[in-house]
Design a protein around this motif. Structure first.
Motif, mmCIF file in Angstrom:
data_model
loop_
_atom_site.group_PDB
_atom_site.id
_atom_site.type_symbol
_atom_site.label_atom_id
_atom_site.label_comp_id
_atom_site.label_asym_id
_atom_site.label_seq_id
_atom_site.Cartn_x
_atom_site.Cartn_y
_atom_site.Cartn_z
ATOM 1 N N ASP A 1 0.821 -1.220 0.000
ATOM 2 C CA ASP A 1 0.000 0.000 0.000
ATOM 3 C C ASP A 1 0.853 1.268 0.000
ATOM 4 O OD1 ASP A 1 0.877 -0.690 2.549
ATOM 5 O OD2 ASP A 1 -0.785 0.339 3.541
ATOM 6 N N LYS A 2 2.156 1.126 0.261
ATOM 7 C CA LYS A 2 3.045 2.296 0.265
ATOM 8 C C LYS A 2 3.924 2.351 -0.984
ATOM 9 C CE LYS A 2 3.229 2.333 5.285
ATOM 10 N NZ LYS A 2 3.970 1.977 6.481
ATOM 11 N N ILE A 3 3.954 1.254 -1.743
ATOM 12 C CA ILE A 3 4.845 1.191 -2.915
ATOM 13 C C ILE A 3 4.128 1.766 -4.139
ATOM 14 C CG2 ILE A 3 6.170 -0.330 -4.425
ATOM 15 C CD1 ILE A 3 6.472 -2.262 -2.040
ATOM 16 N N ASP B 1 -1.386 -4.982 -6.541
ATOM 17 C CA ASP B 1 -1.700 -3.590 -6.912
ATOM 18 C C ASP B 1 -0.509 -2.645 -6.823
ATOM 19 O OD1 ASP B 1 -4.335 -4.016 -7.633
ATOM 20 O OD2 ASP B 1 -5.034 -3.862 -5.567
ATOM 21 N N VAL B 2 0.671 -3.155 -7.156
ATOM 22 C CA VAL B 2 1.847 -2.292 -7.302
ATOM 23 C C VAL B 2 2.088 -2.136 -8.803
ATOM 24 C CG1 VAL B 2 4.352 -2.123 -6.987
ATOM 25 C CG2 VAL B 2 2.915 -2.965 -5.113
ATOM 26 N N GLU B 3 2.162 -0.890 -9.272
ATOM 27 C CA GLU B 3 2.377 -0.653 -10.707
ATOM 28 C C GLU B 3 3.763 -1.156 -11.112
ATOM 29 O OE1 GLU B 3 0.392 0.270 -12.930
ATOM 30 O OE2 GLU B 3 -1.284 1.095 -11.790
ATOM 31 N N PRO B 4 3.850 -2.129 -12.042
ATOM 32 C CA PRO B 4 5.172 -2.600 -12.448
ATOM 33 C C PRO B 4 5.720 -1.787 -13.629
ATOM 34 C CG PRO B 4 3.483 -4.076 -13.313
ATOM 35 C CD PRO B 4 2.772 -2.922 -12.654
ATOM 36 N N VAL B 5 7.008 -1.447 -13.547
ATOM 37 C CA VAL B 5 7.723 -0.906 -14.699
ATOM 38 C C VAL B 5 8.912 -1.828 -14.920
ATOM 39 C CG1 VAL B 5 9.129 0.990 -15.575
ATOM 40 C CG2 VAL B 5 7.030 1.502 -14.329
ATOM 41 N N VAL B 6 9.027 -2.352 -16.133
ATOM 42 C CA VAL B 6 10.120 -3.277 -16.437
ATOM 43 C C VAL B 6 11.271 -2.484 -17.053
ATOM 44 C CG1 VAL B 6 10.777 -5.382 -17.672
ATOM 45 C CG2 VAL B 6 8.429 -5.111 -16.819
ATOM 46 N N ALA B 7 12.344 -2.340 -16.288
ATOM 47 C CA ALA B 7 13.543 -1.655 -16.784
ATOM 48 C C ALA B 7 14.406 -2.689 -17.493
ATOM 49 C CB ALA B 7 14.291 -1.008 -15.624
ATOM 50 N N VAL B 8 14.398 -2.648 -18.817
ATOM 51 C CA VAL B 8 15.167 -3.626 -19.590
ATOM 52 C C VAL B 8 16.572 -3.050 -19.763
ATOM 53 C CG1 VAL B 8 15.219 -5.080 -21.647
ATOM 54 C CG2 VAL B 8 13.018 -4.264 -20.754
ATOM 55 N N ASN B 9 17.479 -3.520 -18.908
ATOM 56 C CA ASN B 9 18.809 -2.933 -18.791
ATOM 57 C C ASN B 9 19.794 -3.542 -19.806
ATOM 58 O OD1 ASN B 9 20.783 -1.279 -17.689
ATOM 59 N ND2 ASN B 9 21.228 -2.639 -15.987
ATOM 60 N N LYS B 10 20.942 -2.900 -19.933
ATOM 61 C CA LYS B 10 22.047 -3.364 -20.797
ATOM 62 C C LYS B 10 21.638 -3.395 -22.263
ATOM 63 C CE LYS B 10 23.740 -6.149 -16.897
ATOM 64 N NZ LYS B 10 24.359 -7.371 -16.423
ATOM 65 N N MET B 11 20.725 -2.486 -22.647
ATOM 66 C CA MET B 11 20.260 -2.477 -24.036
ATOM 67 C C MET B 11 21.360 -2.044 -25.003
ATOM 68 S SD MET B 11 17.309 -3.775 -24.244
ATOM 69 C CE MET B 11 16.801 -3.402 -25.922
ATOM 70 N N ASP B 12 22.409 -1.409 -24.481
ATOM 71 C CA ASP B 12 23.532 -1.031 -25.346
ATOM 72 C C ASP B 12 24.249 -2.267 -25.891
ATOM 73 O OD1 ASP B 12 24.084 -1.133 -22.459
ATOM 74 O OD2 ASP B 12 26.184 -0.856 -23.025
ATOM 75 N N LYS B 13 23.992 -3.432 -25.290
ATOM 76 C CA LYS B 13 24.653 -4.666 -25.734
ATOM 77 C C LYS B 13 23.740 -5.517 -26.626
ATOM 78 C CE LYS B 13 27.511 -4.932 -21.597
ATOM 79 N NZ LYS B 13 27.776 -5.649 -20.362
ATOM 80 N N VAL B 14 22.552 -4.995 -26.931
ATOM 81 C CA VAL B 14 21.579 -5.771 -27.708
ATOM 82 C C VAL B 14 21.591 -5.294 -29.159
ATOM 83 C CG1 VAL B 14 19.109 -6.230 -28.006
ATOM 84 C CG2 VAL B 14 20.105 -6.230 -25.720
ATOM 85 N N ASP B 15 21.655 -6.236 -30.108
ATOM 86 C CA ASP B 15 21.715 -5.849 -31.523
ATOM 87 C C ASP B 15 20.362 -5.414 -32.057
ATOM 88 O OD1 ASP B 15 24.400 -6.380 -31.577
ATOM 89 O OD2 ASP B 15 24.129 -8.482 -32.132
#
Length: 205
Positions: free
Chosen positions: A91-93, A132-146
Motif C-alpha cells: 500500500d506504500k509502494i 496492486d503495485v504498478e510494475p515498470v520493467v527496466a530492460v537494462n544493458k540495451m547497449d549490448k543488444v543488436d
C-alpha cells in the motif's frame, strides 16, 4: 534484516535477478553510491535511500535466482523475503521497478518455462500486479543488444503483454544504467507518480 524499514509512507522498489544491474540503476536514480560487486548476490538486505525532505524512499531489494556459491535454501529464502517485503508494504509502494538484463532475459525466461515452472521474472511481474503495485520493467544493458525492437517485443510476449512494445511505454523501459541512459524509465515512473497524484516526486526522476 528486512525488518528495519525506515518509516516512509511512499516508496519505489527495485526488484530482479542477481547481476542485472539493480545497484547500478539505484546509483543512477539516487546519485548515491551503493555497494555493487562483481559476484552476484552482493546485496543480501534491502538498501534504502530515503531523502530527508519528502516522505519517500527508493529501495533496492536483494537479487534472487542463481548465485554462484550461494546454497539453494539461502536463494529461496531471499526470494521469499523479497515477496514478503513487497506484500507487507504494497500500500506504500508507488512503483515496482523490475530490472531485467536485456541481453539475457529472453533466454533465461525460456530456459525456466515449463509445465510446472514459471520463470522468476514473469512470476514477479504478475505478483506486482496482483498486489496492486504498478510494475515498470527496466530492460537494462540495451547497449549490448543488436536488435532492440525484436528483443523488446519478445520480452513483452514473455510477460503476457501483446507486442509491439511501443504501446507499453508506461510498463516497458529500455535503459542502459551503466551509461546513464535511463530517460525511458524516468518517463514511465513519472507516468505512474502522476496517476498517484505525486508530481512532487518528479524531482527525483
Amino acid at each position: 534484516m528486512f525488518e528495519q524499514r525506515p518509516n516512509r509512507d511512499s516508496e519505489i522498489v527495485l526488484v530482479g535477478r542477481s547481476n542485472v544491474g539493480k545497484s547500478t540503476l539505484m546509483r543512477e536514480i539516487t546519485g548515491h553510491s551503493v555497494d555493487t560487486g562483481q559476484k552476484p548476490g552482493v546485496t543480501r538486505k534491502p538498501n534504502h535511500f530515503d531523502w530527508a525532505g519528502p516522505d519517500f524512499m527508493v529501495t533496492d531489494l536483494p537479487g534472487f535466482g542463481f548465485m554462484n556459491g550461494v546454497p539453494e535454501d539461502v536463494r529461496e529464502q531471499i526470494k521469499t523475503d523479497v515477496v514478503r517485503y513487497v506484500e507487507a508494504n504494497a500500500d506504500k509502494i508507488l512503483v515496482g521497478i523490475l530490472v531485467l538484463d536485456g541481453k539475457a532475459a529472453v533466454d533465461i525466461i525460456d530456459r525456466h518455462s515449463g509445465p510446472d515452472e514459471i520463470p522468476h521474472d514473469v512470476e514477479l511481474f504478475h505478483f506486482l500486479r496482483d498486489v496492486d503495485v504498478e510494475p515498470v520493467v527496466a530492460v537494462n544493458k540495451m547497449d549490448k543488444v543488436d536488435d532492440e525492437e525484436e528483443r523488446l517485443n519478445d520480452i513483452c510476449d514473455r510477460l503476457g503483454l501483446y507486442p509491439p512494445w511501443q504501446q507499453w511505454q508506461e510498463t516497458i523501459a529500455p535503459i542502459s544504467a551503466k551509461r546513464g541512459t535511463v530517460d525511458a524509465l524516468d518517463e514511465a515512473v513519472r507516468h505512474h507518480l502522476h496517476e498517484a497524484g505525486r508530481d512532487d516526486l518528479f524531482q527525483f526522476f
